[in-house]
Design an enzyme around this catalytic site. Structure first.
Site, PDB file in Angstrom:
ATOM      1  N   LYS A 115       5.213  14.132  -6.357  1.00 12.29           N
ATOM      2  CA  LYS A 115       3.911  14.127  -5.685  1.00 12.29           C
ATOM      3  C   LYS A 115       2.831  14.290  -6.763  1.00 12.29           C
ATOM      4  O   LYS A 115       2.554  15.389  -7.227  1.00 12.29           O
ATOM      5  CB  LYS A 115       3.801  15.260  -4.662  1.00 12.29           C
ATOM      6  N   GLU A 149       3.962  26.109 -13.833  1.00 11.15           N
ATOM      7  CA  GLU A 149       3.135  25.988 -15.056  1.00 11.15           C
ATOM      8  C   GLU A 149       1.683  26.047 -14.600  1.00 11.15           C
ATOM      9  O   GLU A 149       1.166  25.080 -14.038  1.00 11.15           O
ATOM     10  CB  GLU A 149       3.406  24.642 -15.748  1.00 11.15           C
ATOM     11  N   CYS A 156      -4.870  23.284 -19.661  1.00 15.09           N
ATOM     12  CA  CYS A 156      -4.404  24.637 -19.321  1.00 15.09           C
ATOM     13  C   CYS A 156      -4.410  25.541 -20.549  1.00 15.09           C
ATOM     14  O   CYS A 156      -4.598  26.738 -20.445  1.00 15.09           O
ATOM     15  CB  CYS A 156      -3.011  24.559 -18.721  1.00 15.09           C
ATOM     16  N   GLU A 178     -10.521  31.048 -15.492  1.00  9.47           N
ATOM     17  CA  GLU A 178     -10.329  29.717 -16.072  1.00  9.47           C
ATOM     18  C   GLU A 178     -11.451  28.796 -15.613  1.00  9.47           C
ATOM     19  O   GLU A 178     -11.647  28.598 -14.413  1.00  9.47           O
ATOM     20  CB  GLU A 178      -8.979  29.138 -15.626  1.00  9.47           C
TER      21      GLU A 178
HETATM   22  P1  NAD Z   1      -4.123  22.109  -8.230  1.00 10.84           P
HETATM   23  O1  NAD Z   1      -3.332  23.358  -8.168  1.00 10.84           O
HETATM   24  O2  NAD Z   1      -5.299  21.996  -7.360  1.00 10.84           O
HETATM   25  O3  NAD Z   1      -3.183  20.874  -7.861  1.00 10.84           O
HETATM   26  C1  NAD Z   1      -1.961  20.607  -8.554  1.00 10.84           C
HETATM   27  C2  NAD Z   1      -1.048  19.815  -7.640  1.00 10.84           C
HETATM   28  O4  NAD Z   1      -0.685  20.639  -6.534  1.00 10.84           O
HETATM   29  C3  NAD Z   1      -1.691  18.560  -7.059  1.00 10.84           C
HETATM   30  O5  NAD Z   1      -0.734  17.541  -6.977  1.00 10.84           O
HETATM   31  C4  NAD Z   1      -2.102  19.036  -5.666  1.00 10.84           C
HETATM   32  O6  NAD Z   1      -2.229  17.984  -4.740  1.00 10.84           O
HETATM   33  C5  NAD Z   1      -0.936  19.952  -5.331  1.00 10.84           C
HETATM   34  N1  NAD Z   1      -1.225  20.927  -4.272  1.00 10.84           N
HETATM   35  C6  NAD Z   1      -2.424  21.434  -3.915  1.00 10.84           C
HETATM   36  N2  NAD Z   1      -2.273  22.285  -2.873  1.00 10.84           N
HETATM   37  C7  NAD Z   1      -0.959  22.319  -2.581  1.00 10.84           C
HETATM   38  C8  NAD Z   1      -0.179  23.013  -1.617  1.00 10.84           C
HETATM   39  N3  NAD Z   1      -0.738  23.841  -0.734  1.00 10.84           N
HETATM   40  N4  NAD Z   1       1.151  22.829  -1.594  1.00 10.84           N
HETATM   41  C9  NAD Z   1       1.734  22.011  -2.495  1.00 10.84           C
HETATM   42  N5  NAD Z   1       1.058  21.302  -3.425  1.00 10.84           N
HETATM   43  C10 NAD Z   1      -0.279  21.462  -3.478  1.00 10.84           C
HETATM   44  O7  NAD Z   1      -4.476  21.898  -9.760  1.00 10.84           O
HETATM   45  P2  NAD Z   1      -5.363  20.737 -10.397  1.00 10.84           P
HETATM   46  O8  NAD Z   1      -6.782  21.007 -10.090  1.00 10.84           O
HETATM   47  O9  NAD Z   1      -4.785  19.393 -10.044  1.00 10.84           O
HETATM   48  O10 NAD Z   1      -5.061  20.957 -11.950  1.00 10.84           O
HETATM   49  C11 NAD Z   1      -5.749  21.892 -12.717  1.00 10.84           C
HETATM   50  C12 NAD Z   1      -4.945  23.166 -12.870  1.00 10.84           C
HETATM   51  O11 NAD Z   1      -3.668  22.862 -13.416  1.00 10.84           O
HETATM   52  C13 NAD Z   1      -5.582  24.140 -13.850  1.00 10.84           C
HETATM   53  O12 NAD Z   1      -5.530  25.443 -13.325  1.00 10.84           O
HETATM   54  C14 NAD Z   1      -4.700  24.047 -15.083  1.00 10.84           C
HETATM   55  O13 NAD Z   1      -4.703  25.191 -15.887  1.00 10.84           O
HETATM   56  C15 NAD Z   1      -3.369  23.777 -14.475  1.00 10.84           C
HETATM   57  N6  NAD Z   1      -2.470  23.154 -15.452  1.00 10.84           N
HETATM   58  C16 NAD Z   1      -1.454  23.904 -15.986  1.00 10.84           C
HETATM   59  C17 NAD Z   1      -0.615  23.352 -16.957  1.00 10.84           C
HETATM   60  C18 NAD Z   1       0.511  24.155 -17.558  1.00 10.84           C
HETATM   61  O14 NAD Z   1       1.410  23.554 -18.122  1.00 10.84           O
HETATM   62  N7  NAD Z   1       0.487  25.477 -17.475  1.00 10.84           N
HETATM   63  C19 NAD Z   1      -0.808  22.032 -17.372  1.00 10.84           C
HETATM   64  C20 NAD Z   1      -1.844  21.305 -16.808  1.00 10.84           C
HETATM   65  C21 NAD Z   1      -2.674  21.862 -15.839  1.00 10.84           C
END
Ligand code: NAD
Length: 497
Positions: free
Chosen positions: A181, A256, A290, A391
């Site tokens: 997804k 992550e 991140c 963040e």
């Molecule tokens: P997000 O958490 O909003 O979304 C990530 C994914 O989760 C998307 O595919 C989203 O559709 C899905 N999602 C959202 N709500 C959900 C739910 N209730 N159930 C299941 N899936 C759901 O994050 P984002 O805005 O897409 O990305 C930015 C974030 O990702 C930042 O906080 C960043 O630090 C983090 N990030 C972490 C790493 C790492 O390796 N630690 C790497 C890249 C990004």
């Protein structure tokens, strides 16, 4: 293939139950952050689509054309996927640029890293060994690994092809089927990866891609009884919710999550290298990373000189069109995300911060339609302020002076996150001492944001649990099964009574 600023909108489909088709939900569009033009149109997947994909994946994974493959045969498919990525590298890099607005040189690097990830897990797949453990009786003891089954991968928008490869490759190496997804707004890379995997001979149903809302597609994946693991990359708030759902079915996950990483500049640091490292650490990917080094702790003895050089270097950064080879910083992902970055800058000012550089949008007609923001540096902020604790996920750096090492370490660790840290010093004992004391998943020493697929990656505290990368991460997608294999001709003692 020719790429222009405003390429024609493409219609994308999901890969459900081995078929490319429109998902059953409503149509939506995705947009190029540079000029807000429409990049793709597709239908969002529904809970029923997820159920269908997972059921099909479950039957596909048990068929001889997947379950019957030896490790070296799965490995051959992974090698072909790596080759397929390389053969379309430029197109993939351009599509990723259009999906999330990262500069083309950055998306090229992400595509190369995705190919490297499949190649690495192909090699690891055919060389991974099970264990014969030292027996403590008249039996042979073994620890063997079997695929978990159907697993889910949920990814964010900031580095799609790399995040997806890091989950799909080890899962396929383990012999699992994967349902991906991608982030709703950046679906293209997962879709293209699935096409390449099909061409590489991956059987139907072993990889599915369902774009759509996290609260629908992601949630249904997590709750589905046939999903045996979910690898998630995204925000800490969503990660926490996912962890709770996973706990209810005792499902393993890797989470992550976010970060607020400190970079430490010691008094003996090579300041030119440290300035370049801090600049790259926070402003590459427009800070939408991140591991962005968003808090720079600079020793008071070199603070003024470091600040002067950092401001000068920041002012030379080339912010602009992601299609240009020269661009170092592209736009932010959406206007609403830029608004959230701007809200943090306003908060930083309210919290007593002083802006040294940036703090506004760039001006000029080329920036009008896109979600651009200038690299921004604060000083005078307290490490306890929200600007330093939360963040921002944008190009905003806080400079914080330090004098005593114990106070420095306490401040670095006084944060909910623990993803990464950087140390700039020439003294190996100082580096070792500080590195050991930091509560973090990764420490970069005299470098920053360099990566290797062979080295495990993940966070501590609110930055997550579990690790991705490294050859042993294949085992994260496998059940460990123990065998006790009797070698004694005599019956067990009770049968003699
Ligand atoms: P997000 O958490 O909003 O979304 C990530 C994914 O989760 C998307 O595919 C989203 O559709 C899905 N999602 C959202 N709500 C959900 C739910 N209730 N159930 C299941 N899936 C759901 O994050 P984002 O805005 O897409 O990305 C930015 C974030 O990702 C930042 O906080 C960043 O630090 C983090 N990030 C972490 C790493 C790492 O390796 N630690 C790497 C890249 C990004």
């Amino acid at each position: 293939m020719t790429f222009t600023h405003t390429p024609p909108t493409v219609a994308l489909q999901s890969l459900i139950a081995g078929q490319w088709r429109d998902a059953s939900g409503e149509a939506y569009t995705t947009h190029y952050p540079h000029d807000n033009s429409t990049v793709s149109v597709l239908n969002a997947a529904t809970r029923d689509d997820v159920d269908e994909a997972v059921a099909f994946a479950q039957s596909a994974r048990l068929k001889p054309n997947w379950a019957g493959l030896k490790a070296h045969e799965r490995s051959a498919i992974l090698y072909r996927i790596a080759a397929g990525i390389r053969s379309q590298a430029e197109e993939l890099a351009q599509w990723q640029r259009l999906d999330n607005g990262k500069p083309i040189n950055e998306t090229r690097a992400l595509v190369a890293s995705a190919a490297g990830t499949f190649q690495y897990f192909a090699a690891a797949c055919e060389t991974l060994e099970d264990t014969i453990t030292p027996a403590r009786g008249d039996f042979i003891t073994m620890s063997l690994h079997e695929p978990l089954g159907v697993v889910g991968a949920i990814t964010p928008w900031n580095s799609p092809i790399a995040s997806e490869a890091q989950k799909i490759a080890p899962a396929l190496a383990a012999g699992c089927a994967v349902v991906v997804k991608p982030a709703e707004i950046t679906p293209r890379m997962a879709i293209e990866l699935a096409k390449i995997a099909q061409q590489a001979g991956l059987p139907d149903g072993i990889l599915s891609v369902l774009a759509g809302k996290g609260s629908v597609v992601g949630d249904q994946l997590l709750r589905h009884p046939l999903i045996k693991r979910v690898a998630f990359t995204g925000s800490t708030s969503v990660g926490l919710a996912i962890g709770k759902i996973a706990a209810e079915k005792l499902m393993p996950t890797s989470l992550e999550l976010g970060g607020k990483s400190p970079t430490i500049i010691c008094a003996d640091a090579d300041l030119d290298h440290a300035v370049a490292g801090v600049l790259f650490g926070i402003f590459s990917s427009s800070g939408e990373s991140c591991i962005a080094g968003s808090r720079a702790f600079v020793h008071r003895r070199v603070y003024d000189e470091f600040k002067k050089r950092l401001i000068a270097a920041t002012q030379t950064l080339r912010v602009g069109n992601p299609m240009s080879e020269r661009t170092q910083m592209g736009p932010l992902i959406t206007h609403s995300h830029r608004q959230s970055v701007e809200d943090y800058v306003a908060l930083g000012l309210k919290e007593g911060g002083k802006i040294l550089v940036g703090g506004q949008r760039p001006s000029g007609p080329e920036f009008d339609a896109g979600s651009y923001y200038l690299p921004t540096i604060f000083e005078n902020l307290d490490n306890q302020s929200r600007t330093c604790r939360e963040e921002i996920f944008g190009p905003v750096l806080a400079l914080l002076p330090w004098t005593h090492e114990d106070e420095l370490i306490a401040q670095c660790n006084d944060n909910d996150y623990g993803l990464a840290a950087g140390i700039w010093s020439q003294d190996y004992k100082t580096i070792w001492r500080i590195g050991k004391a930091l509560q973090t998943g990764t420490v970069w020493v005299n470098t920053y944001k360099t990566f290797s697929i062979s080295t495990p990656f993940g966070g501590v505290k609110m930055s997550g649990t579990g690790r991705e990368k490294g050859r042993m991460s294949i085992h994260e997608y496998m059940n460990q099964k123990s065998y006790y294999w009797g070698t004694n001709d005599q019956p067990l003692p009770w049968s003699q009574s």
